[in-house]
Motif scaffolding. Structure first.
Motif, PDB file in Angstrom:
ATOM      1  N   GLU A   1      52.214 -33.926 -32.624  1.00  0.00           N
ATOM      2  CA  GLU A   1      52.950 -32.993 -31.765  1.00  0.00           C
ATOM      3  C   GLU A   1      54.353 -32.736 -32.288  1.00  0.00           C
ATOM      4  OE1 GLU A   1      52.484 -34.973 -28.000  1.00  0.00           O
ATOM      5  OE2 GLU A   1      50.847 -33.628 -27.427  1.00  0.00           O
ATOM      6  N   LYS A   2      54.997 -33.759 -32.863  1.00  0.00           N
ATOM      7  CA  LYS A   2      56.359 -33.600 -33.371  1.00  0.00           C
ATOM      8  C   LYS A   2      56.421 -32.688 -34.591  1.00  0.00           C
ATOM      9  CE  LYS A   2      58.168 -37.933 -31.607  1.00  0.00           C
ATOM     10  NZ  LYS A   2      58.552 -39.307 -31.926  1.00  0.00           N
ATOM     11  N   CYS A   3      55.410 -32.743 -35.434  1.00  0.00           N
ATOM     12  CA  CYS A   3      55.475 -31.923 -36.649  1.00  0.00           C
ATOM     13  C   CYS A   3      54.677 -30.623 -36.543  1.00  0.00           C
ATOM     14  CB  CYS A   3      55.044 -32.730 -37.872  1.00  0.00           C
ATOM     15  SG  CYS A   3      53.310 -33.164 -37.961  1.00  0.00           S
ATOM     16  N   MET A   4      54.113 -30.356 -35.368  1.00  0.00           N
ATOM     17  CA  MET A   4      53.235 -29.191 -35.176  1.00  0.00           C
ATOM     18  C   MET A   4      53.924 -27.871 -35.502  1.00  0.00           C
ATOM     19  SD  MET A   4      50.174 -28.255 -34.165  1.00  0.00           S
ATOM     20  CE  MET A   4      49.537 -29.603 -33.220  1.00  0.00           C
ATOM     21  N   ASP A   5      55.110 -27.640 -34.988  1.00  0.00           N
ATOM     22  CA  ASP A   5      55.760 -26.343 -35.161  1.00  0.00           C
ATOM     23  C   ASP A   5      56.302 -26.116 -36.564  1.00  0.00           C
ATOM     24  OD1 ASP A   5      55.238 -25.428 -32.582  1.00  0.00           O
ATOM     25  OD2 ASP A   5      57.014 -26.428 -31.778  1.00  0.00           O
ATOM     26  N   LEU A   6      56.912 -27.128 -37.149  1.00  0.00           N
ATOM     27  CA  LEU A   6      57.522 -26.948 -38.466  1.00  0.00           C
ATOM     28  C   LEU A   6      56.560 -27.169 -39.622  1.00  0.00           C
ATOM     29  CD1 LEU A   6      60.986 -28.631 -37.847  1.00  0.00           C
ATOM     30  CD2 LEU A   6      60.435 -26.193 -37.899  1.00  0.00           C
ATOM     31  N   CYS A   7      55.624 -28.079 -39.462  1.00  0.00           N
ATOM     32  CA  CYS A   7      54.698 -28.426 -40.548  1.00  0.00           C
ATOM     33  C   CYS A   7      53.269 -28.509 -40.028  1.00  0.00           C
ATOM     34  CB  CYS A   7      55.090 -29.756 -41.177  1.00  0.00           C
ATOM     35  SG  CYS A   7      56.774 -29.841 -41.755  1.00  0.00           S
ATOM     36  N   PRO A   8      52.686 -27.386 -39.639  1.00  0.00           N
ATOM     37  CA  PRO A   8      51.336 -27.457 -39.074  1.00  0.00           C
ATOM     38  C   PRO A   8      50.291 -27.967 -40.067  1.00  0.00           C
ATOM     39  CG  PRO A   8      51.994 -25.180 -39.382  1.00  0.00           C
ATOM     40  CD  PRO A   8      53.191 -26.029 -39.663  1.00  0.00           C
ATOM     41  N   ASP A   9      50.538 -27.777 -41.360  1.00  0.00           N
ATOM     42  CA  ASP A   9      49.601 -28.309 -42.363  1.00  0.00           C
ATOM     43  C   ASP A   9      49.627 -29.831 -42.373  1.00  0.00           C
ATOM     44  OD1 ASP A   9      52.226 -27.992 -43.328  1.00  0.00           O
ATOM     45  OD2 ASP A   9      51.557 -28.025 -45.411  1.00  0.00           O
ATOM     46  N   SER A  10      50.809 -30.409 -42.183  1.00  0.00           N
ATOM     47  CA  SER A  10      50.911 -31.871 -42.105  1.00  0.00           C
ATOM     48  C   SER A  10      50.223 -32.381 -40.839  1.00  0.00           C
ATOM     49  CB  SER A  10      52.373 -32.315 -42.099  1.00  0.00           C
ATOM     50  OG  SER A  10      52.994 -31.961 -43.315  1.00  0.00           O
ATOM     51  N   ALA A  11      50.395 -31.658 -39.740  1.00  0.00           N
ATOM     52  CA  ALA A  11      49.737 -32.046 -38.491  1.00  0.00           C
ATOM     53  C   ALA A  11      48.221 -32.041 -38.671  1.00  0.00           C
ATOM     54  CB  ALA A  11      50.144 -31.096 -37.362  1.00  0.00           C
ATOM     55  N   LEU A  12      47.713 -31.038 -39.367  1.00  0.00           N
ATOM     56  CA  LEU A  12      46.279 -30.952 -39.614  1.00  0.00           C
ATOM     57  C   LEU A  12      45.802 -32.125 -40.466  1.00  0.00           C
ATOM     58  CD1 LEU A  12      43.675 -29.302 -39.274  1.00  0.00           C
ATOM     59  CD2 LEU A  12      44.312 -28.055 -41.339  1.00  0.00           C
ATOM     60  N   ASN A  13      46.566 -32.465 -41.488  1.00  0.00           N
ATOM     61  CA  ASN A  13      46.184 -33.597 -42.350  1.00  0.00           C
ATOM     62  C   ASN A  13      46.205 -34.920 -41.595  1.00  0.00           C
ATOM     63  OD1 ASN A  13      45.669 -32.113 -44.682  1.00  0.00           O
ATOM     64  ND2 ASN A  13      47.816 -32.141 -45.299  1.00  0.00           N
TER      65      ASN A  13
ATOM     66  N   ASP B   1      44.880 -23.154 -35.173  1.00  0.00           N
ATOM     67  CA  ASP B   1      45.502 -21.868 -34.849  1.00  0.00           C
ATOM     68  C   ASP B   1      46.792 -21.676 -35.644  1.00  0.00           C
ATOM     69  OD1 ASP B   1      45.709 -19.422 -33.184  1.00  0.00           O
ATOM     70  OD2 ASP B   1      47.451 -20.448 -32.325  1.00  0.00           O
ATOM     71  N   LYS B   2      47.613 -22.696 -35.691  1.00  0.00           N
ATOM     72  CA  LYS B   2      48.888 -22.581 -36.395  1.00  0.00           C
ATOM     73  C   LYS B   2      48.728 -22.512 -37.917  1.00  0.00           C
ATOM     74  CE  LYS B   2      51.876 -24.361 -32.836  1.00  0.00           C
ATOM     75  NZ  LYS B   2      52.786 -23.254 -32.662  1.00  0.00           N
ATOM     76  N   ASN B   3      47.582 -22.946 -38.420  1.00  0.00           N
ATOM     77  CA  ASN B   3      47.295 -22.842 -39.846  1.00  0.00           C
ATOM     78  C   ASN B   3      46.437 -21.612 -40.167  1.00  0.00           C
ATOM     79  OD1 ASN B   3      48.368 -25.209 -41.442  1.00  0.00           O
ATOM     80  ND2 ASN B   3      47.488 -26.257 -39.676  1.00  0.00           N
ATOM     81  N   TYR B   4      46.321 -20.713 -39.202  1.00  0.00           N
ATOM     82  CA  TYR B   4      45.592 -19.447 -39.355  1.00  0.00           C
ATOM     83  C   TYR B   4      44.147 -19.643 -39.786  1.00  0.00           C
ATOM     84  CZ  TYR B   4      50.397 -17.883 -39.177  1.00  0.00           C
ATOM     85  OH  TYR B   4      51.702 -17.690 -38.795  1.00  0.00           O
ATOM     86  N   MET B   5      43.530 -20.685 -39.255  1.00  0.00           N
ATOM     87  CA  MET B   5      42.122 -20.922 -39.542  1.00  0.00           C
ATOM     88  C   MET B   5      41.292 -20.142 -38.537  1.00  0.00           C
ATOM     89  SD  MET B   5      42.435 -25.009 -40.246  1.00  0.00           S
ATOM     90  CE  MET B   5      40.812 -25.288 -40.903  1.00  0.00           C
ATOM     91  N   LYS B   6      40.162 -19.646 -38.974  1.00  0.00           N
ATOM     92  CA  LYS B   6      39.282 -18.856 -38.104  1.00  0.00           C
ATOM     93  C   LYS B   6      38.450 -19.787 -37.225  1.00  0.00           C
ATOM     94  CE  LYS B   6      40.219 -14.799 -39.838  1.00  0.00           C
ATOM     95  NZ  LYS B   6      40.972 -13.844 -39.076  1.00  0.00           N
ATOM     96  N   PHE B   7      38.268 -19.368 -35.993  1.00  0.00           N
ATOM     97  CA  PHE B   7      37.421 -20.112 -35.061  1.00  0.00           C
ATOM     98  C   PHE B   7      36.033 -19.486 -35.061  1.00  0.00           C
ATOM     99  CE2 PHE B   7      41.722 -20.669 -33.337  1.00  0.00           C
ATOM    100  CZ  PHE B   7      41.778 -22.051 -33.306  1.00  0.00           C
ATOM    101  N   SER B   8      35.022 -20.309 -35.203  1.00  0.00           N
ATOM    102  CA  SER B   8      33.655 -19.795 -35.170  1.00  0.00           C
ATOM    103  C   SER B   8      33.020 -20.003 -33.800  1.00  0.00           C
ATOM    104  CB  SER B   8      32.806 -20.471 -36.249  1.00  0.00           C
ATOM    105  OG  SER B   8      32.814 -21.867 -36.077  1.00  0.00           O
TER     106      SER B   8
END
Length: 147
Positions: free
Chosen positions: A37-49, A77-84
């Protein structure tokens, strides 16, 4: 039949260790979610990892499962990934709709349910979710989320 004192002590020790280890796993998971949650806005790729590093997320249950589903949907969503499909966010939606003990998490879930529905070209469902989220945010005076 009496059990020897040593067996009772061993049993108590085993149960204590089991309880502490389960509690530690829960604490580690909550710390991981907090970090995401802390890194979601600035580093969404890190949050995903970080989320991808959680072992066996399919074994999570209850609030942990719902939080994981919400955070994973949010990072996608923040990493612009498509939802199926909406299956992931539906896990969180079902949990928070039933428990009603965390209205802000429920509102956040409704918002991301709307984002997923929009992506899946279900505009009417998306609008319903967005409006429900807005209503909850307003009732709880969470003005940050309304911006």
């Amino acid at each position: 039949m009496k059990t020897p004192l040593s067996i009772r002590i061993a049993f108590f020790f085993f149960i204590s260790i089991l309880a502490v280890s389960c509690h530690r796993d829960s604490d580690v998971l909550q710390m991981t979610f907090s970090k995401v949650e802390k890194c979601m806005d600035l580093c969404p790729d890190s949050a995903l990892n970080i989320l991808k590093g959680i072992p066996d997320p399919e074994k999570l249950r209850g609030e942990s499962q719902a939080t994981y589903a919400l955070l994973m949907t949010q990072t996608m969503d923040k990493n612009y990934m498509k939802f199926s499909s909406d299956s992931l966010i539906t896990i969180a939606l079902n949990y928070y709709a039933i428990t009603q003990n965390k209205p802000i998490m429920y509102a956040k879930t409704l918002f991301y349910h709307g984002r997923v529905m929009l992506e899946l070209d279900k505009e009417e469902e998306a609008l319903k979710s967005f409006l429900a989220a807005k209503d909850i945010y307003e009732r709880n005076q969470n003005l940050k989320m309304l911006r």
